[in-house]
Write an enzyme that holds these catalytic residues in place. Sequence first.
Site, PDB file in Angstrom:
ATOM      1  CB  SER A 116      -0.745   0.155   1.114  1.00  0.00           C
ATOM      2  OG  SER A 116      -1.314   1.290   1.462  1.00  0.00           O
ATOM      3  CE1 TYR A 140      -3.900  -2.097   5.332  1.00  0.00           C
ATOM      4  CE2 TYR A 140      -3.257   0.052   4.782  1.00  0.00           C
ATOM      5  CZ  TYR A 140      -3.350  -1.259   4.256  1.00  0.00           C
ATOM      6  OH  TYR A 140      -3.662  -1.350   2.880  1.00  0.00           O
ATOM      7  CE  LYS A 144      -1.563  -4.526   3.474  1.00  0.00           C
ATOM      8  NZ  LYS A 144      -1.904  -5.786   2.771  1.00  0.00           N
TER       9      LYS A 144
HETATM   10  N1  UFG Z   1     -13.089  10.777   2.447  1.00  0.00           N
HETATM   11  C1  UFG Z   1     -14.273  11.673   2.758  1.00  0.00           C
HETATM   12  N2  UFG Z   1     -15.474  11.199   3.368  1.00  0.00           N
HETATM   13  C2  UFG Z   1     -15.579   9.773   3.283  1.00  0.00           C
HETATM   14  C3  UFG Z   1     -14.670   8.951   2.958  1.00  0.00           C
HETATM   15  C4  UFG Z   1     -13.318   9.345   2.579  1.00  0.00           C
HETATM   16  O1  UFG Z   1     -13.949  12.891   3.046  1.00  0.00           O
HETATM   17  O2  UFG Z   1     -16.749   9.300   3.497  1.00  0.00           O
HETATM   18  C5  UFG Z   1     -11.993  11.431   2.211  1.00  0.00           C
HETATM   19  C6  UFG Z   1     -10.901  11.011   2.924  1.00  0.00           C
HETATM   20  O3  UFG Z   1     -10.531  11.770   4.275  1.00  0.00           O
HETATM   21  C7  UFG Z   1      -9.539  11.023   2.083  1.00  0.00           C
HETATM   22  C8  UFG Z   1     -10.365  10.767   0.931  1.00  0.00           C
HETATM   23  O4  UFG Z   1     -11.534  10.925   0.796  1.00  0.00           O
HETATM   24  O5  UFG Z   1      -9.067  12.369   1.999  1.00  0.00           O
HETATM   25  C9  UFG Z   1     -10.126   9.188   0.160  1.00  0.00           C
HETATM   26  O6  UFG Z   1     -10.225   8.581   1.459  1.00  0.00           O
HETATM   27  P1  UFG Z   1     -10.323   6.812   1.169  1.00  0.00           P
HETATM   28  O7  UFG Z   1     -10.733   6.426   2.781  1.00  0.00           O
HETATM   29  O8  UFG Z   1     -11.262   6.553   0.134  1.00  0.00           O
HETATM   30  O9  UFG Z   1      -8.979   6.356   0.925  1.00  0.00           O
HETATM   31  P2  UFG Z   1      -7.544   6.778   1.866  1.00  0.00           P
HETATM   32  O10 UFG Z   1      -7.002   7.719   0.682  1.00  0.00           O
HETATM   33  O11 UFG Z   1      -7.717   7.146   3.204  1.00  0.00           O
HETATM   34  O12 UFG Z   1      -7.003   5.288   1.709  1.00  0.00           O
HETATM   35  C10 UFG Z   1      -6.358   4.441   1.035  1.00  0.00           C
HETATM   36  C11 UFG Z   1      -6.480   3.087   1.132  1.00  0.00           C
HETATM   37  C12 UFG Z   1      -5.768   2.853   2.459  1.00  0.00           C
HETATM   38  C13 UFG Z   1      -4.405   3.392   2.274  1.00  0.00           C
HETATM   39  C14 UFG Z   1      -4.337   4.889   2.121  1.00  0.00           C
HETATM   40  C15 UFG Z   1      -3.018   5.378   1.899  1.00  0.00           C
HETATM   41  O13 UFG Z   1      -7.831   2.931   1.154  1.00  0.00           O
HETATM   42  O14 UFG Z   1      -5.716   1.278   2.383  1.00  0.00           O
HETATM   43  O15 UFG Z   1      -5.160   5.135   0.674  1.00  0.00           O
HETATM   44  O16 UFG Z   1      -2.505   4.894   0.968  1.00  0.00           O
HETATM   45  F1  UFG Z   1      -3.799   2.992   3.438  1.00  0.00           F
END
Ligand code: UFG
Length: 323
Positions: A116, A140, A144
Amino acid sequence: MNVLVAGGAGYIGAHTVKALAEEGFEVCVLDNFSTGRRDFIRGHRIVPGDLMDKADVEAVFAGNTFGAVFHFASLIQVGESTRDPARYYVQNLVSSLNLIGAAVDFGVEHVIFSSSAAVYGVPHETPIAENHPIAPANPYGRTKAVVENILADYGRAYGLKSLSLRYFNAAGADPSGEMGESHDPETHLIPNILLSVLGRVPRLEVFGTDFPTPDGTAVRDYIHVTDLARAHVEGLKALMAGYPGGAVNLGTNRGYSVLEIIRKAESVTGSVIPYFAVPRRPGDVPVLLASRDKAESELGWIPRHSDIENILETAWNWHRKNV
Ligand code: UFG
């Protein structure tokens, strides 16, 4: 060639099972179905089993000859990993040790591991190249990074050839509409947006509008799951052709903010999508963007399905029919 896909009933695993079968690989799926879905892998050989049970894992290897092992099985919730790190360390590390250990003991040559972008932590520079320092910001991501190191050490000591694929933001769904992204609880942005359109989440929250980005919301690099799946096949072919392996990013090098994704989703779904601005989610960084030079130069991999409209259209096609 016979290949074992651990965690093959999950979102990315199942898309990869389909891609492997299309390329002529004989696939055996090992999954405990804690989060995976049988309907995603219909027609493929399934061995129910738990990677935490060493005897279970060894029995699968004893009864088969695998040319490669794919390792998708993992707990994946960043927030939960900070609240309950013990669960993450035990589950993600013991299951990996059992699986990779069996691969070595039974003479499997190649392992492809779902890593990741979380291994990089807060980026010092953007886009992030693979030689960026490894400094995960949560348990997490640390699990990894540890598994990546186990694979590298087993390579040096036992000759195992491995590839750790560092996913950026996996999204989208199979064009057939048969498989898509479904987690419980759902924490990812695109499914949450679509669930809000379908009335299945009470309100869509935008976590943080004060990031140092053009519109104040966080920017991510969304990569279509079909492109991710194909990268696993191309990665295995490269290893089989003598590629020494290591870690490779899978992203597009193009970012979208949370608000941009909401606007694009409005045009794909034909709905106005209300949202509520709430404080930042702990641990979220402003911008995550992949350098994809290494994937292209060393694996010959180029994202072909990852334009954001296609990601949202395929995701919407699956969500509105299946959720
Ligand atoms: N977000 C919102 N509202 C939501 C969900 C997400 O505003 O309901 C925002 C988050 O704060 C973030 C962006 O949308 O800024 C993307 O969020 P995600 O949860 O879709 O994805 P992340 O970037 O947090 O996480 C992904 C992978 C993880 C990994 C991470 C870092 O899902 O497994 O990238 O690489 F760890």
